[in-house]
Design a protein around this motif. Structure first.
Motif, PDB file in Angstrom:
ATOM      1  N   THR A  30      37.144  42.387  77.177  1.00 42.00           N
ATOM      2  CA  THR A  30      38.643  42.677  78.304  1.00 42.00           C
ATOM      3  C   THR A  30      38.954  42.907  79.573  1.00 42.00           C
ATOM      4  O   THR A  30      38.017  43.811  79.392  1.00 42.00           O
ATOM      5  CB  THR A  30      38.731  44.374  76.412  1.00 42.00           C
ATOM      6  OG1 THR A  30      38.457  43.925  75.303  1.00 42.00           O
ATOM      7  CG2 THR A  30      39.904  45.111  76.835  1.00 42.00           C
ATOM      8  N   VAL A  31      39.995  43.443  79.370  1.00 42.08           N
ATOM      9  CA  VAL A  31      40.735  43.604  81.194  1.00 42.08           C
ATOM     10  C   VAL A  31      41.544  44.712  81.347  1.00 42.08           C
ATOM     11  O   VAL A  31      42.308  44.954  80.425  1.00 42.08           O
ATOM     12  CB  VAL A  31      41.083  42.458  81.518  1.00 42.08           C
ATOM     13  CG1 VAL A  31      41.206  43.097  83.047  1.00 42.08           C
ATOM     14  CG2 VAL A  31      40.413  40.943  81.371  1.00 42.08           C
ATOM     15  N   ARG A  32      40.841  46.399  82.099  1.00 44.17           N
ATOM     16  CA  ARG A  32      41.672  47.264  82.167  1.00 44.17           C
ATOM     17  C   ARG A  32      41.730  47.713  83.648  1.00 44.17           C
ATOM     18  O   ARG A  32      41.145  46.788  84.341  1.00 44.17           O
ATOM     19  CB  ARG A  32      40.664  48.056  81.253  1.00 44.17           C
ATOM     20  CG  ARG A  32      39.929  47.822  79.620  1.00 44.17           C
ATOM     21  CD  ARG A  32      39.911  49.005  79.385  1.00 44.17           C
ATOM     22  NE  ARG A  32      39.235  48.878  77.722  1.00 44.17           N
ATOM     23  CZ  ARG A  32      40.449  48.873  76.654  1.00 44.17           C
ATOM     24  NH1 ARG A  32      41.467  49.721  76.917  1.00 44.17           N
ATOM     25  NH2 ARG A  32      39.300  49.022  75.107  1.00 44.17           N
ATOM     26  N   ARG A  52      40.912  24.611  83.597  1.00 41.80           N
ATOM     27  CA  ARG A  52      40.836  24.960  82.198  1.00 41.80           C
ATOM     28  C   ARG A  52      40.859  27.088  82.929  1.00 41.80           C
ATOM     29  O   ARG A  52      40.228  27.637  83.437  1.00 41.80           O
ATOM     30  CB  ARG A  52      39.388  25.291  81.862  1.00 41.80           C
ATOM     31  CG  ARG A  52      39.110  23.331  81.541  1.00 41.80           C
ATOM     32  CD  ARG A  52      37.554  23.303  81.148  1.00 41.80           C
ATOM     33  NE  ARG A  52      36.960  24.389  80.132  1.00 41.80           N
ATOM     34  CZ  ARG A  52      35.465  24.177  80.468  1.00 41.80           C
ATOM     35  NH1 ARG A  52      34.730  23.638  80.747  1.00 41.80           N
ATOM     36  NH2 ARG A  52      35.227  24.991  80.054  1.00 41.80           N
ATOM     37  N   GLY A  53      41.427  27.578  81.771  1.00 41.85           N
ATOM     38  CA  GLY A  53      41.276  28.980  81.819  1.00 41.85           C
ATOM     39  C   GLY A  53      42.503  29.662  80.798  1.00 41.85           C
ATOM     40  O   GLY A  53      42.985  29.055  79.189  1.00 41.85           O
ATOM     41  N   THR A  54      42.706  30.464  80.768  1.00 44.41           N
ATOM     42  CA  THR A  54      43.631  31.943  79.246  1.00 44.41           C
ATOM     43  C   THR A  54      44.107  32.837  79.900  1.00 44.41           C
ATOM     44  O   THR A  54      44.160  32.524  81.236  1.00 44.41           O
ATOM     45  CB  THR A  54      42.567  32.118  78.813  1.00 44.41           C
ATOM     46  OG1 THR A  54      43.594  32.474  76.816  1.00 44.41           O
ATOM     47  CG2 THR A  54      41.756  33.120  78.912  1.00 44.41           C
ATOM     48  N   VAL A  55      44.948  33.305  79.566  1.00 42.15           N
ATOM     49  CA  VAL A  55      45.643  34.710  79.623  1.00 42.15           C
ATOM     50  C   VAL A  55      45.013  35.679  78.788  1.00 42.15           C
ATOM     51  O   VAL A  55      44.927  35.471  77.754  1.00 42.15           O
ATOM     52  CB  VAL A  55      46.797  34.198  79.430  1.00 42.15           C
ATOM     53  CG1 VAL A  55      47.419  35.079  79.818  1.00 42.15           C
ATOM     54  CG2 VAL A  55      47.845  33.152  80.402  1.00 42.15           C
ATOM     55  N   SER A  56      44.693  37.125  78.993  1.00 42.42           N
ATOM     56  CA  SER A  56      44.484  38.104  78.063  1.00 42.42           C
ATOM     57  C   SER A  56      46.153  38.497  77.364  1.00 42.42           C
ATOM     58  O   SER A  56      47.220  38.268  77.472  1.00 42.42           O
ATOM     59  CB  SER A  56      44.265  39.756  79.140  1.00 42.42           C
ATOM     60  OG  SER A  56      45.179  39.928  80.037  1.00 42.42           O
ATOM     61  N   ASP A  57      45.232  38.896  76.335  1.00 41.74           N
ATOM     62  CA  ASP A  57      46.928  39.092  75.016  1.00 41.74           C
ATOM     63  C   ASP A  57      47.230  40.316  75.126  1.00 41.74           C
ATOM     64  O   ASP A  57      46.699  41.112  76.536  1.00 41.74           O
ATOM     65  CB  ASP A  57      45.558  39.449  73.688  1.00 41.74           C
ATOM     66  CG  ASP A  57      44.780  39.978  73.272  1.00 41.74           C
ATOM     67  OD1 ASP A  57      45.141  41.021  74.204  1.00 41.74           O
ATOM     68  OD2 ASP A  57      44.495  39.626  72.319  1.00 41.74           O
ATOM     69  N   ILE A  58      47.947  40.852  74.847  1.00 40.13           N
ATOM     70  CA  ILE A  58      48.984  42.062  74.344  1.00 40.13           C
ATOM     71  C   ILE A  58      47.546  43.522  74.534  1.00 40.13           C
ATOM     72  O   ILE A  58      48.097  44.439  75.027  1.00 40.13           O
ATOM     73  CB  ILE A  58      49.871  42.986  73.415  1.00 40.13           C
ATOM     74  CG1 ILE A  58      50.625  43.615  73.865  1.00 40.13           C
ATOM     75  CG2 ILE A  58      49.406  42.770  71.869  1.00 40.13           C
ATOM     76  CD1 ILE A  58      51.503  44.124  74.218  1.00 40.13           C
ATOM     77  N   ASP A  59      46.376  43.815  74.087  1.00 33.67           N
ATOM     78  CA  ASP A  59      44.872  44.040  73.908  1.00 33.67           C
ATOM     79  C   ASP A  59      44.564  44.174  75.159  1.00 33.67           C
ATOM     80  O   ASP A  59      43.577  44.887  75.159  1.00 33.67           O
ATOM     81  CB  ASP A  59      44.459  44.493  73.158  1.00 33.67           C
ATOM     82  CG  ASP A  59      45.779  44.952  71.836  1.00 33.67           C
ATOM     83  OD1 ASP A  59      47.078  45.600  72.029  1.00 33.67           O
ATOM     84  OD2 ASP A  59      45.668  44.321  70.795  1.00 33.67           O
TER      85      ASP A  59
END
Length: 98
Positions: A30-32, A52-59
């Motif tokens: 989780t990123v805060r 290669r990568g991704t994006v954090s979701d709404i949470d």
């Protein structure tokens, strides 16, 4: 002549099994925000030196497959970009500074 053949065979075996040493693992976390602890949606997380990568979701949660010895790069508009060594960990929770 035979010793050279054995060395060649040994070299080929090492070459074939080398990729097995750098195993990929699933990393999540989780990123805060460091200032107020609020989760950050839309943080870009990628493996350094790759596309290669991704994006954090709404949470603020993310999951991706990465090499156990890789480095994750976290970037988000208005926040300081941060690099984090994976070092064989499956969970990496992170706080970004604005």
């Amino acid at each position: 002549m035979k010793p050279n053949l054995y060395l060649l065979a040994l070299g080929l075996l090492c070459f074939c099994f080398a990729p097995l040493l750098a195993q990929d693992l699933t990393v999540s976390g989780t990123v805060r925000s460091k200032e107020d602890g609020i989760s950050l949606p839309g943080v870009s997380i990628f493996i350094k030196g790759t596309t290669r990568g991704t994006v954090s979701d709404i949470d603020g949660k993310y999951t991706l497959t990465a090499p156990s010895d890789g480095v994750l790069v976290f970037s988000y508009t208005g926040f300081v970009t941060k690099e984090e060594n994976i070092s064989g960990r499956n969970t990496i929770d992170l706080q970004l500074e604005s």
